[in-house]
Design an enzyme around this catalytic site. Structure first.
Site, PDB file in Angstrom:
ATOM      1  N   TYR A 141       0.848  -1.189   0.000  1.00  0.00           N
ATOM      2  CA  TYR A 141       0.000   0.000   0.000  1.00  0.00           C
ATOM      3  C   TYR A 141       0.883   1.238   0.000  1.00  0.00           C
ATOM      4  O   TYR A 141       2.060   1.186   0.344  1.00  0.00           O
ATOM      5  CB  TYR A 141      -0.936   0.018   1.214  1.00  0.00           C
ATOM      6  N   CYS A 142       0.310   2.357  -0.438  1.00  0.00           N
ATOM      7  CA  CYS A 142       1.018   3.641  -0.353  1.00  0.00           C
ATOM      8  C   CYS A 142       0.115   4.624   0.375  1.00  0.00           C
ATOM      9  O   CYS A 142      -0.643   4.233   1.263  1.00  0.00           O
ATOM     10  CB  CYS A 142       1.452   4.128  -1.733  1.00  0.00           C
ATOM     11  N   THR A 143       0.148   5.872   0.022  1.00  0.00           N
ATOM     12  CA  THR A 143      -0.568   6.889   0.784  1.00  0.00           C
ATOM     13  C   THR A 143      -2.074   6.680   0.798  1.00  0.00           C
ATOM     14  O   THR A 143      -2.724   6.853   1.827  1.00  0.00           O
ATOM     15  CB  THR A 143      -0.273   8.292   0.205  1.00  0.00           C
ATOM     16  N   ARG A 184      -3.717   4.080  -1.566  1.00  0.00           N
ATOM     17  CA  ARG A 184      -4.204   2.937  -2.347  1.00  0.00           C
ATOM     18  C   ARG A 184      -3.534   1.621  -1.971  1.00  0.00           C
ATOM     19  O   ARG A 184      -2.364   1.587  -1.582  1.00  0.00           O
ATOM     20  CB  ARG A 184      -4.018   3.202  -3.845  1.00  0.00           C
ATOM     21  N   ARG A 221      -1.869  -1.656  -3.300  1.00  0.00           N
ATOM     22  CA  ARG A 221      -1.152  -2.019  -4.522  1.00  0.00           C
ATOM     23  C   ARG A 221      -0.916  -3.517  -4.480  1.00  0.00           C
ATOM     24  O   ARG A 221      -0.177  -4.004  -3.628  1.00  0.00           O
ATOM     25  CB  ARG A 221       0.160  -1.251  -4.629  1.00  0.00           C
TER      26      ARG A 221
END
Length: 503
Positions: free
Chosen positions: A448-450, A452, A454
């Site tokens: 995951y990122c900020t 979303r 992934r």
């Protein structure tokens, strides 16, 4: 290759996530001692030094964070491998070591080869280029060797214990290559950076335009490294937060590549949200207003824009292109008007307040005036085009987000879907997403990122977009054959934690 770039983009958010800490510490320190920046207050000096500890060691932070993010199961051994790689390269390519390898004393070598001495003089804890390279080495070493079995007499070093060792060898090989080509790379990076800086406000506008345009791919994180950090010598965020006075020139002032985002994120996008809510079909207005209000508040307060942007990005690409153009124009105008502000996380209210306390800000109230204009501009342009072009924005003649505007569903189904959307149960949301992805057996990698999730899946045919969207997510993207990104918003980590438990 595209999936690998996506994973690198995701991994870049690991070290970037540390920046708000530096911004907060420095902002409070500057507020306590706005005149002498620590020289007049021990408390301010303590906070500013603590914040500086992040800025001065960004290379190490990038090496550890990227290696951790790149590894398939985000194991700590990958982070250690990234750190070992970084320390190896920095040591082997330090001026003292290079001089020794050249068979000369350091002072004599520096005098005889000033060009190479300058290039290798950048090999320190703050070298983000080496940090990214080391992170990639660490992540690759983990994926390659984490399950390797050695003969019994070497069994202690099998598996994950082997990862940092192999990363060290890879780093030594990389150092040998960089020993020859680093001066060439260094000159190329500096020249590229100087070219971008020479474009002045135009360069800021071009950057901001492509920053928004790359949001759908997730590769905007990679573009950000060029302008925000010391990859090509621009280093905009550390320069602003660290009060780097020598960066000020006729064409560049710290914050130039950040200031233009404030009017868009704090004012422009909320104006777009209001337009979308107003133009929703009457029966969908209540649900659409709730979604748009949440997105607008996130954008205004924290600068997290993806929940809003993904609500119209694919339904109305023409509006998104206008949004990207408005962002570019905003960055150009802010730089032209010499309005400078910066952020540690994103261009929301929190960072705007911290910028006011930062001694590097300039003409910051101009950004508020620009913001008010942009609020009206976004509202007017979006409202007009949605009406004239009959665009199917959320709540308007569409099944967008899996819940609003569905004319062929019973009232009970609509109520059930709305309940799912507004549920505070992260486990419920994660379970719905997992089902839409084809179940746990279809999940290959997670991250995951900020804003979303992934993911990569084993069989893309099993992915059901509508089922995923029924969880109330902002959008679903497939940037590669087996890559899936689920746009959650600021609560992504809470959903990710539950998702991993279910997998």
């Amino acid at each position: 290759m595209k999936e690998k770039l996506q994973r690198l983009g995701q991994s870049l958010m690991q070290p970037v996530a540390v920046m708000p800490l530096a911004a907060l510490l420095l902002g409070i320190g500057y507020a306590i001692d706005p005149e002498l920046w620590g020289a007049g207050s021990p408390i301010a000096a303590f906070l500013i030094s603590a914040g500086g500890s992040v800025l001065d060691n960004l290379g190490i932070i990038f090496a550890v964070g990227i290696a951790f993010g790149m590894a398939r199961d985000n194991h700590g051994a990958s982070a250690l491998a990234g750190l070992v790689s970084f320390l190896t390269i920095i040591k082997l390519l330090s001026p003292a070591t290079v001089a020794m390898l050249s068979g000369m004393e350091l002072e004599a070598w520096t005098a005889a080869d000033e060009f190479r001495a300058t290039a290798f003089g950048t090999m320190g804890n703050g070298n983000v280029f080496v940090g990214i390279l080391s992170g990639i080495i660490g992540g690759f070493a983990y994926d390659k060797f984490y399950s390797t079995k050695l003969p019994d007499f070497l069994a202690f070093f099998s598996g994950r214990r082997l990862v940092p060792i192999m990363a060290s060898f890879m780093a030594m090989i990389s150092s040998g290559i960089l020993f020859v080509i680093w001066p060439i790379i260094y000159v190329g990076l500096v020249n590229f950076g100087q070219f971008l800086l020479g474009l002045g406000p135009i360069g800021a506008g071009i950057y901001a335009f492509f920053n928004r345009l790359l949001i759908p791919t997730g590769l905007h994180h990679a573009l950000n490294q060029v302008f925000w950090f010391n990859l090509v010598g621009i280093n905009d965020i550390p320069n602003f937060l660290g009060n780097v006075q020598e960066s000020i020139t006729n064409v560049y002032h710290p914050g130039m590549y950040q200031a233009g985002f404030f009017p868009i994120m704090m004012f422009g996008l909320p104006g777009a949200a209001l337009a979308i809510a107003k133009k929703a079909d009457e029966k969908n207005k209540k649900a659409t207003k709730a979604i748009m209000l949440a997105g607008a508040l996130a954008s205004f307060a924290t600068g997290v824009t993806e929940p809003l942007e993904f609500s119209f990005m694919f339904a109305a690409p023409q509006l998104y292109l206008i949004h990207a153009a408005f962002t570019g124009i905003s960055a150009f105008l802010a730089a032209t008007l010499k309005a400078y502000a910066g952020f540690g996380f994103s261009a929301g209210l929190v960072d705007f307040v911290l910028s006011i306390k930062n001694p590097m800000h300039a003409n910051i109230l101009i950004l508020v005036v620009m913001g008010l204009v942009y609020f009206c501009l976004y509202y007017f342009v979006f409202s007009t085009l949605i009406e004239k072009l009959d665009i199917a924005t959320p709540g308007r003649n569409t099944k967008d987000m899996g819940k609003v505007g569905a004319t062929d569903k019973s009232q009970a189904e609509e109520e059930r879907e709305e309940k799912l959307t507004i549920s505070n149960s992260y486990e419920e949301t994660a379970r719905k997403i997992l089902a839409g992805l084809g179940g746990a057996e279809n999940i290959d990698t997670t991250g995951y990122c900020t804003t979303r999730l992934r993911l990569t899946v084993k069989d893309p045919e099993k992915v059901n977009d509508d089922m995923i969207k029924s969880a109330g997510v902002a959008g679903v993207m497939k940037p590669g054959p087996k890559a899936v990104q689920v746009i959650i918003g600021p609560q992504v980590q809470a959903v990710y934690d539950e998702f991993v438990k279910l997998v």
